[in-house]
Design a protein around this motif. Structure first.
Motif, PDB file in Angstrom:
ATOM      1  N   GLU A   1      56.699  29.100  77.975  1.00 50.55           N
ATOM      2  CA  GLU A   1      56.268  27.940  77.196  1.00 50.55           C
ATOM      3  C   GLU A   1      57.089  27.781  75.914  1.00 50.55           C
ATOM      4  O   GLU A   1      57.439  26.665  75.523  1.00 50.55           O
ATOM      5  CB  GLU A   1      54.782  28.056  76.862  1.00 50.55           C
ATOM      6  N   VAL A   2      57.405  28.889  75.221  1.00 47.52           N
ATOM      7  CA  VAL A   2      58.223  28.795  74.008  1.00 47.52           C
ATOM      8  C   VAL A   2      59.639  28.360  74.362  1.00 47.52           C
ATOM      9  O   VAL A   2      60.233  27.512  73.668  1.00 47.52           O
ATOM     10  CB  VAL A   2      58.240  30.138  73.248  1.00 47.52           C
ATOM     11  N   ALA A   3      60.196  28.910  75.430  1.00 48.91           N
ATOM     12  CA  ALA A   3      61.547  28.521  75.854  1.00 48.91           C
ATOM     13  C   ALA A   3      61.596  27.029  76.182  1.00 48.91           C
ATOM     14  O   ALA A   3      62.538  26.325  75.783  1.00 48.91           O
ATOM     15  CB  ALA A   3      61.985  29.351  77.062  1.00 48.91           C
ATOM     16  N   ASN A   4      60.597  26.545  76.886  1.00 46.93           N
ATOM     17  CA  ASN A   4      60.539  25.112  77.215  1.00 46.93           C
ATOM     18  C   ASN A   4      60.416  24.267  75.950  1.00 46.93           C
ATOM     19  O   ASN A   4      61.046  23.204  75.838  1.00 46.93           O
ATOM     20  CB  ASN A   4      59.365  24.822  78.142  1.00 46.93           C
ATOM     21  N   ALA A   5      59.616  24.754  74.993  1.00 41.50           N
ATOM     22  CA  ALA A   5      59.418  24.006  73.752  1.00 41.50           C
ATOM     23  C   ALA A   5      60.727  23.883  72.978  1.00 41.50           C
ATOM     24  O   ALA A   5      61.083  22.795  72.495  1.00 41.50           O
ATOM     25  CB  ALA A   5      58.362  24.686  72.895  1.00 41.50           C
ATOM     26  N   ILE A   6      61.463  25.004  72.854  1.00 44.05           N
ATOM     27  CA  ILE A   6      62.739  24.965  72.129  1.00 44.05           C
ATOM     28  C   ILE A   6      63.720  24.024  72.824  1.00 44.05           C
ATOM     29  O   ILE A   6      64.372  23.184  72.183  1.00 44.05           O
ATOM     30  CB  ILE A   6      63.347  26.377  72.009  1.00 44.05           C
ATOM     31  N   SER A   7      63.830  24.136  74.144  1.00 46.39           N
ATOM     32  CA  SER A   7      64.766  23.297  74.899  1.00 46.39           C
ATOM     33  C   SER A   7      64.438  21.817  74.744  1.00 46.39           C
ATOM     34  O   SER A   7      65.339  20.985  74.527  1.00 46.39           O
ATOM     35  CB  SER A   7      64.746  23.691  76.378  1.00 46.39           C
ATOM     36  N   ASN A   8      63.159  21.476  74.837  1.00 40.76           N
ATOM     37  CA  ASN A   8      62.751  20.075  74.709  1.00 40.76           C
ATOM     38  C   ASN A   8      62.995  19.543  73.299  1.00 40.76           C
ATOM     39  O   ASN A   8      63.436  18.398  73.117  1.00 40.76           O
ATOM     40  CB  ASN A   8      61.279  19.914  75.084  1.00 40.76           C
ATOM     41  N   LEU A   9      62.715  20.366  72.294  1.00 46.19           N
ATOM     42  CA  LEU A   9      62.921  19.929  70.912  1.00 46.19           C
ATOM     43  C   LEU A   9      64.413  19.788  70.591  1.00 46.19           C
ATOM     44  O   LEU A   9      64.802  18.900  69.820  1.00 46.19           O
ATOM     45  CB  LEU A   9      62.257  20.911  69.950  1.00 46.19           C
ATOM     46  N   GLU A  10      65.233  20.649  71.177  1.00 51.50           N
ATOM     47  CA  GLU A  10      66.679  20.511  71.005  1.00 51.50           C
ATOM     48  C   GLU A  10      67.152  19.171  71.560  1.00 51.50           C
ATOM     49  O   GLU A  10      67.962  18.474  70.943  1.00 51.50           O
ATOM     50  CB  GLU A  10      67.412  21.661  71.700  1.00 51.50           C
ATOM     51  N   LYS A  11      66.634  18.791  72.729  1.00 48.92           N
ATOM     52  CA  LYS A  11      67.011  17.520  73.343  1.00 48.92           C
ATOM     53  C   LYS A  11      66.544  16.334  72.492  1.00 48.92           C
ATOM     54  O   LYS A  11      67.186  15.279  72.486  1.00 48.92           O
ATOM     55  CB  LYS A  11      66.408  17.427  74.743  1.00 48.92           C
ATOM     56  N   GLN A  12      65.424  16.534  71.778  1.00 45.42           N
ATOM     57  CA  GLN A  12      64.894  15.461  70.925  1.00 45.42           C
ATOM     58  C   GLN A  12      65.610  15.378  69.576  1.00 45.42           C
ATOM     59  O   GLN A  12      65.335  14.475  68.787  1.00 45.42           O
ATOM     60  CB  GLN A  12      63.402  15.671  70.696  1.00 45.42           C
ATOM     61  N   GLY A  13      66.511  16.325  69.301  1.00 44.73           N
ATOM     62  CA  GLY A  13      67.299  16.257  68.081  1.00 44.73           C
ATOM     63  C   GLY A  13      66.833  17.138  66.944  1.00 44.73           C
ATOM     64  O   GLY A  13      67.235  16.922  65.791  1.00 44.73           O
ATOM     65  N   ALA A  14      66.032  18.142  67.202  1.00 47.34           N
ATOM     66  CA  ALA A  14      65.579  19.041  66.141  1.00 47.34           C
ATOM     67  C   ALA A  14      66.761  19.757  65.515  1.00 47.34           C
ATOM     68  O   ALA A  14      67.642  20.266  66.216  1.00 47.34           O
ATOM     69  CB  ALA A  14      64.586  20.058  66.691  1.00 47.34           C
ATOM     70  N   ASP A  15      66.799  19.795  64.171  1.00 48.56           N
ATOM     71  CA  ASP A  15      67.855  20.484  63.447  1.00 48.56           C
ATOM     72  C   ASP A  15      67.330  21.682  62.657  1.00 48.56           C
ATOM     73  O   ASP A  15      68.088  22.356  61.955  1.00 48.56           O
ATOM     74  CB  ASP A  15      68.555  19.523  62.469  1.00 48.56           C
ATOM     75  N   ALA A  16      66.029  21.949  62.722  1.00 49.17           N
ATOM     76  CA  ALA A  16      65.400  23.084  62.052  1.00 49.17           C
ATOM     77  C   ALA A  16      64.057  23.323  62.726  1.00 49.17           C
ATOM     78  O   ALA A  16      63.544  22.459  63.449  1.00 49.17           O
ATOM     79  CB  ALA A  16      65.227  22.812  60.563  1.00 49.17           C
ATOM     80  N   TYR A  17      63.483  24.517  62.483  1.00 51.64           N
ATOM     81  CA  TYR A  17      62.245  24.878  63.179  1.00 51.64           C
ATOM     82  C   TYR A  17      61.247  25.569  62.259  1.00 51.64           C
ATOM     83  O   TYR A  17      61.631  26.314  61.349  1.00 51.64           O
ATOM     84  CB  TYR A  17      62.551  25.808  64.362  1.00 51.64           C
ATOM     85  N   ILE A  18      59.976  25.319  62.528  1.00 51.16           N
ATOM     86  CA  ILE A  18      58.874  26.095  61.976  1.00 51.16           C
ATOM     87  C   ILE A  18      58.173  26.768  63.148  1.00 51.16           C
ATOM     88  O   ILE A  18      57.729  26.087  64.079  1.00 51.16           O
ATOM     89  CB  ILE A  18      57.873  25.214  61.202  1.00 51.16           C
ATOM     90  N   LEU A  19      58.104  28.081  63.107  1.00 48.05           N
ATOM     91  CA  LEU A  19      57.376  28.844  64.127  1.00 48.05           C
ATOM     92  C   LEU A  19      56.084  29.333  63.481  1.00 48.05           C
ATOM     93  O   LEU A  19      56.107  30.155  62.564  1.00 48.05           O
ATOM     94  CB  LEU A  19      58.211  30.020  64.626  1.00 48.05           C
ATOM     95  N   ASP A  20      54.972  28.836  63.953  1.00 50.21           N
ATOM     96  CA  ASP A  20      53.663  29.107  63.350  1.00 50.21           C
ATOM     97  C   ASP A  20      52.971  30.236  64.116  1.00 50.21           C
ATOM     98  O   ASP A  20      52.501  30.045  65.241  1.00 50.21           O
ATOM     99  CB  ASP A  20      52.814  27.834  63.383  1.00 50.21           C
TER     100      ASP A  20
END
Length: 411
Positions: free
Chosen positions: A231-250
């Motif tokens: 689930e985390v791997a899918n989340a990172i991959s999807n957010l990368e495709k959406q253009g994320a340039d930074a992350y908050i891991l809660d």
């Protein structure tokens, strides 16, 4: 006279035979129960992290347990519980067959109950809430990390083991459980919670942005269960495709779970470096390393609080010590011990503390926790206010991601 003597002898023989007839099954049951006790003792003897066994003669503990006459499996379980209690380690415990099955279900991804992660306070012996599971009946009822559970359905929680307390709170959907809860300086109050099915999809992820800031991928990880890595791997991959340039891991109120899941998720963020060291009772140090499969090199801030425990602390410590992320929030819970699960011959299970872990910089987490780079107090926040403008820890993390220092650190 001779015939009378013969009748007496035959009568005595018959009595002995009949006596043995009654005695043999009991002896067999006694032997099976003693085998189970010996099985538990042997596993602890071979695997337990403390070779002093809490500064006691572990062989003598076995001898005292084995010399008892055990008439039932329940009595055998009681002897095992008493034997393990002498280790003074709440995480090394016996799990009866139903408890063992429930534990396996909870780590696989689904359960039915109120949704509370609990622990025993080592100093007071009180039943303490590590965290309610996100979206669970307990969270909706207002249960908070650090709450003390004084009673379960009117029975003092001190009468239950940790697993018995958990079993008391599980139950069919729609049924109720009444908890007497104490919080800080407030008076104890009764809270009625309706049990429900708890889907343990451990990840919430979405893209966040505000005027003038980089697009931020927000990932909330609630538990390290069997679904977490995917689930985390899918989340990172999807957010990368959406253009994320930074992350908050809660990781706030994440009580941990599967050690391997924590290691694999660290590898999703790290290209190289040590993730965690493990130390067994011989002092032999093993390590887990990154494997050059990081999914992103974008800047990262990790949120922690006092409900962040175990595998969450491994992940936060790995990212902090490798200078991959800045940590924001409160000092974490401080559970730095590793348990292994062992199947027992009667279908029950045994959880044994087999090692402790240290961060890449050899920081011992147990009872000490992870200290954030930026300390921000956790204020009680409603479920629908987490990761919003009123959530000061989240707000601080978001602001940090707009500064050059975090970007340079990640690079």
């Amino acid at each position: 006279m001779k015939n009378r003597y013969l009748r007496i002898v035959l009568s005595l023989i018959l009595s002995v035979i009949l006596g043995l007839g009654w005695w043999v099954p009991s002896a067999k049951a006694d032997t099976e129960n003693q085998k189970l006790i010996a099985e538990v003792w042997r596993i602890v003897n071979q695997s337990y992290v403390d070779e002093t066994f809490n500064h006691q003669n572990w062989w003598l503990v076995r001898q005292n347990a084995m010399k008892q006459r055990i008439k039932s499996r329940e009595e055998a379980y009681s002897v095992i519980v008493k034997m393990l209690a002498s280790l003074d380690d709440p995480f090394t415990r016996h799990l009866q067959p139903s408890q063992y099955r429930n534990l396996q279900v909870s780590t696989s991804g689904e359960l039915t109950g109120v949704g509370i992660q609990i622990a025993l306070d080592e100093e007071t012996g009180a039943l303490q809430v590590i965290t309610p599971i996100a979206g669970s009946p307990a969270e909706k009822a207002g249960i908070k990390p650090g709450d003390r559970i004084l009673k379960i359905n009117g029975v003092f929680s001190t009468q239950f083991t940790l697993d018995e307390a958990a079993a008391q709170m599980r139950g069919p959907m729609g049924s109720q459980v009444v908890l007497t809860v104490a919080r800080a300086k407030e008076e104890a109050q009764e809270v009625t919670i309706v049990r429900d099915r708890i889907a343990l999809n451990p990840v919430i992820a979405e893209l966040r942005s505000s005027p003038g800031s980089v697009p931020v991928g927000y990932i909330r990880l609630n538990q390290f269960n069997g679904n977490a890595v995917t689930e985390v791997a899918n989340a990172i991959s999807n957010l990368e495709k959406q253009g994320a340039d930074a992350y908050i891991l809660d990781l706030r109120n994440n009580p941990g779970g599967l050690l391997q899941a924590g290691i694999e998720i660290a590898r999703l963020w790290l290209d190289q470096g040590t993730i965690v060291y493990t130390v067994n009772r011989q002092g032999i140090i093993g390590s887990f390393e990154a494997t050059n499969v990081a999914l992103t090199k974008d800047p990262l801030v990790v949120l922690v609080n006092r409900g962040t425990a175990s595998a969450s602390e491994i992940l936060a410590g790995a990212l902090q010590d490798n200078q991959r992320a800045q940590i924001v929030g409160e000092k974490s819970f401080g559970k730095g011990l590793i348990q292994s699960l062992f199947d027992l011959s009667d279908g029950s299970g045994l959880a044994v503390t087999v090692a402790k872990y240290e961060t890449p910089n050899h920081h011992d987490i147990n009872k000490l926790g992870i200290t954030p780079d930026r300390i921000v107090s956790w204020e009680p926040t409603a479920f629908n206010q987490i990761a919003t403008e009123v959530d000061q820890q989240y707000k601080t993390a978001f602001e940090l991601l707009t500064t050059s220092s975090v970007v340079a650190n990640a690079s």
